[in-house]
Every structure is written in structure tokens, then in C-alpha cells.
Design a protein around this motif. Structure first.
Motif, PDB file in Angstrom:
ATOM      1  N   PRO A 158       9.961  -7.660  -7.804  1.00  0.00           N
ATOM      2  CA  PRO A 158      10.803  -6.643  -8.446  1.00  0.00           C
ATOM      3  C   PRO A 158      10.602  -6.578  -9.953  1.00  0.00           C
ATOM      4  O   PRO A 158      10.507  -7.602 -10.642  1.00  0.00           O
ATOM      5  CB  PRO A 158      12.215  -7.095  -8.076  1.00  0.00           C
ATOM      6  N   ALA A 159      10.544  -5.354 -10.455  1.00  0.00           N
ATOM      7  CA  ALA A 159      10.193  -5.124 -11.854  1.00  0.00           C
ATOM      8  C   ALA A 159      11.178  -5.766 -12.820  1.00  0.00           C
ATOM      9  O   ALA A 159      10.793  -6.190 -13.912  1.00  0.00           O
ATOM     10  CB  ALA A 159      10.100  -3.615 -12.112  1.00  0.00           C
ATOM     11  N   GLY A 160      12.443  -5.842 -12.465  1.00  0.00           N
ATOM     12  CA  GLY A 160      13.434  -6.356 -13.401  1.00  0.00           C
ATOM     13  C   GLY A 160      13.418  -7.850 -13.589  1.00  0.00           C
ATOM     14  O   GLY A 160      14.019  -8.362 -14.545  1.00  0.00           O
ATOM     15  N   ASP A 161      12.751  -8.570 -12.707  1.00  0.00           N
ATOM     16  CA  ASP A 161      12.741 -10.028 -12.792  1.00  0.00           C
ATOM     17  C   ASP A 161      11.697 -10.504 -13.801  1.00  0.00           C
ATOM     18  O   ASP A 161      10.560 -10.041 -13.808  1.00  0.00           O
ATOM     19  CB  ASP A 161      12.444 -10.640 -11.422  1.00  0.00           C
TER      20      ASP A 161
ATOM     21  N   ASP B 184      12.062   1.143  -8.559  1.00  0.00           N
ATOM     22  CA  ASP B 184      12.608   2.158  -7.657  1.00  0.00           C
ATOM     23  C   ASP B 184      11.719   3.405  -7.647  1.00  0.00           C
ATOM     24  O   ASP B 184      11.349   3.934  -8.702  1.00  0.00           O
ATOM     25  CB  ASP B 184      14.018   2.534  -8.102  1.00  0.00           C
ATOM     26  N   GLY B 185      11.348   3.835  -6.446  1.00  0.00           N
ATOM     27  CA  GLY B 185      10.531   5.023  -6.300  1.00  0.00           C
ATOM     28  C   GLY B 185       9.047   4.772  -6.233  1.00  0.00           C
ATOM     29  O   GLY B 185       8.278   5.679  -5.873  1.00  0.00           O
ATOM     30  N   ASP B 186       8.601   3.579  -6.602  1.00  0.00           N
ATOM     31  CA  ASP B 186       7.179   3.257  -6.506  1.00  0.00           C
ATOM     32  C   ASP B 186       6.719   3.328  -5.050  1.00  0.00           C
ATOM     33  O   ASP B 186       7.490   3.043  -4.121  1.00  0.00           O
ATOM     34  CB  ASP B 186       6.885   1.855  -7.045  1.00  0.00           C
TER      35      ASP B 186
ATOM     36  N   VAL C  38       9.491   1.775  -2.546  1.00  0.00           N
ATOM     37  CA  VAL C  38      10.412   0.798  -3.117  1.00  0.00           C
ATOM     38  C   VAL C  38      11.769   1.446  -3.363  1.00  0.00           C
ATOM     39  O   VAL C  38      11.861   2.507  -3.994  1.00  0.00           O
ATOM     40  CB  VAL C  38       9.856   0.235  -4.443  1.00  0.00           C
ATOM     41  N   LEU C  39      12.824   0.789  -2.861  1.00  0.00           N
ATOM     42  CA  LEU C  39      14.199   1.189  -3.143  1.00  0.00           C
ATOM     43  C   LEU C  39      14.897   0.049  -3.866  1.00  0.00           C
ATOM     44  O   LEU C  39      14.908  -1.081  -3.377  1.00  0.00           O
ATOM     45  CB  LEU C  39      14.957   1.498  -1.850  1.00  0.00           C
TER      46      LEU C  39
ATOM     47  N   VAL D 179      15.009  -5.463  -4.309  1.00  0.00           N
ATOM     48  CA  VAL D 179      14.483  -4.204  -3.786  1.00  0.00           C
ATOM     49  C   VAL D 179      14.297  -4.312  -2.277  1.00  0.00           C
ATOM     50  O   VAL D 179      14.189  -5.411  -1.717  1.00  0.00           O
ATOM     51  CB  VAL D 179      13.129  -3.821  -4.442  1.00  0.00           C
ATOM     52  N   SER D 180      14.270  -3.161  -1.620  1.00  0.00           N
ATOM     53  CA  SER D 180      13.894  -3.059  -0.217  1.00  0.00           C
ATOM     54  C   SER D 180      12.622  -2.223  -0.137  1.00  0.00           C
ATOM     55  O   SER D 180      12.322  -1.431  -1.044  1.00  0.00           O
ATOM     56  CB  SER D 180      15.014  -2.406   0.601  1.00  0.00           C
ATOM     57  N   TYR D 181      11.876  -2.410   0.939  1.00  0.00           N
ATOM     58  CA  TYR D 181      10.608  -1.697   1.111  1.00  0.00           C
ATOM     59  C   TYR D 181      10.672  -0.862   2.380  1.00  0.00           C
ATOM     60  O   TYR D 181      10.859  -1.402   3.486  1.00  0.00           O
ATOM     61  CB  TYR D 181       9.449  -2.681   1.198  1.00  0.00           C
ATOM     62  N   VAL D 182      10.514   0.444   2.229  1.00  0.00           N
ATOM     63  CA  VAL D 182      10.473   1.347   3.377  1.00  0.00           C
ATOM     64  C   VAL D 182       9.023   1.516   3.790  1.00  0.00           C
ATOM     65  O   VAL D 182       8.192   2.005   3.005  1.00  0.00           O
ATOM     66  CB  VAL D 182      11.092   2.717   3.034  1.00  0.00           C
ATOM     67  N   LEU D 183       8.703   1.090   4.987  1.00  0.00           N
ATOM     68  CA  LEU D 183       7.334   1.161   5.501  1.00  0.00           C
ATOM     69  C   LEU D 183       7.117   2.521   6.162  1.00  0.00           C
ATOM     70  O   LEU D 183       7.874   2.921   7.058  1.00  0.00           O
ATOM     71  CB  LEU D 183       7.110   0.042   6.519  1.00  0.00           C
TER      72      LEU D 183
END
Length: 459
Positions: free
Chosen positions: A77-80, A91-93, A104-105, A115-119
Motif C-alpha cells: 500500500p502506497a501510504g505505508d 486507490d484506483g491503480d 486497487v481499492l 487496500v483490497s484487490y479486485v481481480l
């Protein structure tokens, strides 16, 4: 497209390998990456992406080492803030791996940057969602691991994150969480081994309660945090060292006797009944056969204290080592292999009686002053206990052992597992334990079945 589940029952977690057209994606891998590599070889796939839903609090990740080993992109995750190169997931990637896409959500709650990942497939059709510690089966990830000052904020965020998943994904989307199969990362107990977004709409508290009710119920249901959790997030941010699964140095009976005499942490891996029947004096029983092993070793033993394992064979020691490296217990003082009789020098073996709740009822009827210790957690004790029992949760026993009177002590828990650990700790201090081996809530043989359950015994 195939999704393989990699179970880590000792921690109550799952990792995943997603395969399509010879390409693989790994989600939230555990530290012992040989399991992932073997599965990827079996599926004949090249791992091109390794993704994390969050910086984990209950284990050290294998993601960094796995990505380096196979030459994959490592996504965090980008924020870490981390001490190594990674691909930041915001988010949105959309991440690509062969014909697979991962959208990426941002789903904060378990952590701030979770984040969660929508496949999806190449046609953008949703195939699954990997929810980490956000939407679990009938529950959500706990929200108090970052720090108590963030719990309220993160609990509100968790509510909205789960609702976002439900709002944005089709009902038929399969849900694949990383936590919730016995993990202490779950806020409340989970249910089931599989689910979809639509099924969760009907049962998940974040989707069936109003926001404040959800927040109040989740926070009220939070239980004690295992001691090692505080070390996992920083370890994952720094980057775990490559895993070492080699056999610990074997120690002979004389060296083992010296460690026992010095009061070191010497762990006997056998079953609780075998341990009770005969063991080396001073040894502690953490039964390897059940999923609780790594939880309670990590929770009870001071971090960095020398640990020596006693196994019936080298395979048992190797299995224990694998469990321990998952939470960063890398350096073992050694191991001994064999039966207690083979490992004893000139000391006599110790033993203690094993009984059940029926036996406890008989003993209490004969002696109204009998010392009985309840080793369950506070949340378990809140539902009642044995009348007159002394409630000391197993993770507090070492610091509160002076509260236990000398002499005979009967000890119970929810199954007998923690009671056996407690019995070995008590025996090491000269007390004479009796292990109540059985489930407190068992409808046929538990405390209520023999008339020992008391709703008022909540302290």
C-alpha cells in the motif's frame, strides 16, 4: 483462472496464488515461501506480482523475499513507509499480470493504508476480491492494532470500507480474506470457509448494523492482543530477513539438564496427556499438534529469551521451527530429540494427574477450599466460570503466579490446551497441578454438564 488457497492454520490466516496462462499473482504470503514456490512449480506458473493488502500485525511477511527470489514486482500500500523498494498501491491503480488485472481499492480500518484487490479478467469482469483484514466471513478485521488512540477512527473507517466493497462489487463476487480462520486479527469470531459479497450483505455486521451500533459492538468485542503483534508491523516495514528453516543445533541430555536447572524456556512439543504422564522437570508443554502452538509461544515467552525445543523426532522439531519463524522467532538455543526417558540424566521424571470436569466436580464436593484456576481470556470468563475459581488468563499467569496458593491446583481452560501450559508453569514453581482436559463449554462433558458453570463467576 485458478485461485489456490495456502492455509496457515497455526495463525488462522490464508495466502493465495492466482494463476492464469502461465502467470501467477501471490497475495499476502507467509514467511515460509517454499510452500508458495512449490505450488507455483506445480501449477507451472511464473510469479510476476506479489501483493500485500497491508503491513501485517500477526506475522512477518514472505512477500519481500519471494519477490526478490522470483524477480516479481512487490506491491505494498502506497501510504505505508517501508525501508525497501516496492510498487506503491494507491486507490484506483490497476496492476497487470498476464491476462489478469488487479484493481486497487483503499479500504482502511484494519490499518490506515489497507487496500483490497479486485481481480478481473482482460474483459474487466470481476472474478474475486482479496480483502485482507477488511471484509471477513461474518466479521471484519480488528481495528485496535495500530494503537488505541486510532481505534475509534479506524472502526468508523472499517464500516465504510466494507460498505464500499459491497456497493462497488457484484453480489456474486467471491471474497478471499487473509484473516479470520482463527486469527486474532479478526474483530469478532468469523464463520464459514467461503463466501461472496452478496452473502456478506446478509450477515456481516458492517452491512447489517447502523454505523454507531457497528462501532460500539466491534470495540466492545475486542479481546487481548497477543504480545508479539507489536513487533510484526515494524518488522514488515523494515523488511524481514530471508527465512532460515534449518534444523537447530542438537543438545545432549547433560546440556539440556543444565538449561532446565537454569530455568530456561525448554518446550516439550508432545501432546498434553503424554506430557502429563512423564516429562523432564522444569519443561513446559506447548503442544505442537494443535493450531494454538505459535500463538501461545509468541504470547508467553519473553521476546529474545533462549528457547530449546524437545521433540519426539527431528520432523516435529522442524515443524515447530517453521511455525516460529513465521512470527520472527528465528534463533533457537537448540533442540533435543527423543523420549523423556532417553533425555533424562540422573533426574526422575515429573508427572501430574489428568482429569475432566466431572472429576473436578467430585474434587470440589470433597474439598470446598480446593484451588481452581481458570486460564481463559477475559471475554470467555465474561460468560461465566466455575464458582470460586481464580481467574488468571494464561498470558498473565507468569506475572501473577504468586496469586496461586501453594499445593494442589486444578486448572482448566476452553479445551485443555492452555490449561496444560498453565499446569507446566505451575509445576515449575513447585505447585502440584491437576490438568482438567476437556472443553469448558462441551454440552456433554463440559462445566455445565456436570453442574459447575456459574454465570455469576465473572471475575
Amino acid at each position: 483462472m485458478q485461485i489456490d488457497i495456502i492455509e496457515t492454520t497455526g495463525l488462522g490466516d490464508r495466502s493465495y496464488l492466482v494463476s492464469d496462462s502461465g502467470v501467477g499473482v501471490v497475495v499476502d504470503p507467509q514467511r515460509d515461501i517454499d510452500r508458495v514456490l512449490a505450488l507455483a512449480e506445480k501449477r507451472a506458473v511464473r510469479i510476476s506480482l506479489v501483493v500485500e493488502t497491508h503491513l501485517h500485525n500477526d506475522y512477518l511477511t514472505g512477500g519481500l523475499e519471494l519477490a526478490r527470489t522470483v524477480g516479481a514486482d512487490y506491491v505494498v500500500p502506497a501510504g505505508d513507509t517501508v525501508a525497501y523498494d516496492r510498487v506503491p498501491a494507491a486507490d484506483g491503480d490497476v496492476l497487470e499480470a498476464g491476462p489478469m488485472r488487479l484493481r486497487v481499492l483503499h479500504t482502511p480500518g484494519h490499518t490506515h493504508h489497507h487496500v483490497s484487490y479486485v481481480l478481473t479478467d482482460a474483459g474487466a469482469a470481476e472474478q474475486a476480491v482479496f480483502t485482507g483484514g477488511s471484509m471477513l466471513y461474518g466479521s471484519t478485521g480488528r481495528t485496535d492494532l495500530v494503537g488505541p488512540e486510532h481505534t475509534d477512527e479506524l472502526t468508523h473507517a472499517q464500516y465504510h470500507s466494507v460498505r464500499r466493497l459491497a456497493d462497488e462489487l457484484p453480489d456474486g463476487t467471491p471474497v478471499f480474506p487473509s484473516h479470520g480462520f482463527g486469527s486474532f486479527c479478526a474483530a469478532t469470531p468469523t464463520s464459514g470457509d467461503s463466501s461472496t459479497v452478496g452473502e456478506q450483505v446478509a450477515v456481516n455486521p458492517a452491512l447489517t448494523r447502523d454505523e454507531q451500533s457497528f462501532v460500539d459492538e466491534l470495540i466492545a468485542g475486542l479481546t487481548a492482543i497477543p504480545a508479539w503483534y507489536g513487533r510484526m508491523g515494524p518488522g514488515n516495514a523494515a523488511g524481514p530477513a530471508p527465512v532460515d528453516l534449518s534444523m537447530p543445533r542438537l543438545v545432549d541430555p547433560e546440556e539440556l539438564a543444565g538449561r532446565l536447572a537454569a530455568g530456561e524456556w525448554v518446550i516439550d512439543l508432545r501432546t498434553r496427556t503424554a506430557f502429563a504422564a512423564g516429562h523432564l522437570p522444569g519443561a513446559l508443554n506447548f503442544e505442537l499438534a494443535l493450531a494454538n502452538f505459535v500463538t501461545y509461544v509468541g504470547w508467553l515467552i519473553p521476546w529474545g529469551a533462549p528457547i530449546t525445543l524437545i521433540g519426539e523426532n527431528e520432523e516435529q522439531v522442524a515443524d515447530a521451527r517453521r511455525e516460529l519463524v513465521r512470527i520472527g522467532i528465528d534463533r533457537l538455543a537448540g533442540a533435543a530429540v527423543g523420549s523423556p526417558e532417553q533425555l533424562a540424566t540422573d533426574q526422575e521424571l515429573a508427572s501430574h494427574p489428568v482429569s475432566d470436569f466431572s472429576g473436578l466436580a467430585t474434587a470440589m464436593a470433597a474439598d470446598s477450599q480446593l484451588t481452581v484456576v481458570d486460564a481463559r481470556r477475559d471475554d470467555e470468563r465474561a460468560g461465566g466460570g466455575v464458582q470460586g475459581s481464580l481467574h488468571i488468563p494464561i498470558h498473565e499467569l507468569a506475572d501473577r503466579i504468586d496469586e496461586v496458593p501453594d499445593g494442589d491446583v486444578w486448572v482448566y481452560c476452553g479445551s485443555g490446551y492452555r490449561a496444560s501450559i498453565a499446569a507446566s508453569l505451575l509445576a515449575r514453581t513447585g505447585r502440584r497441578p491437576v490438568l482438567v482436559n476437556g472443553g469448558y463449554g462441551d454440552p456433554d462433558t463440559g462445566a455445565a454438564a456436570v453442574g459447575l458453570h456459574d454465570d455469576s463467576a465473572t471475575r
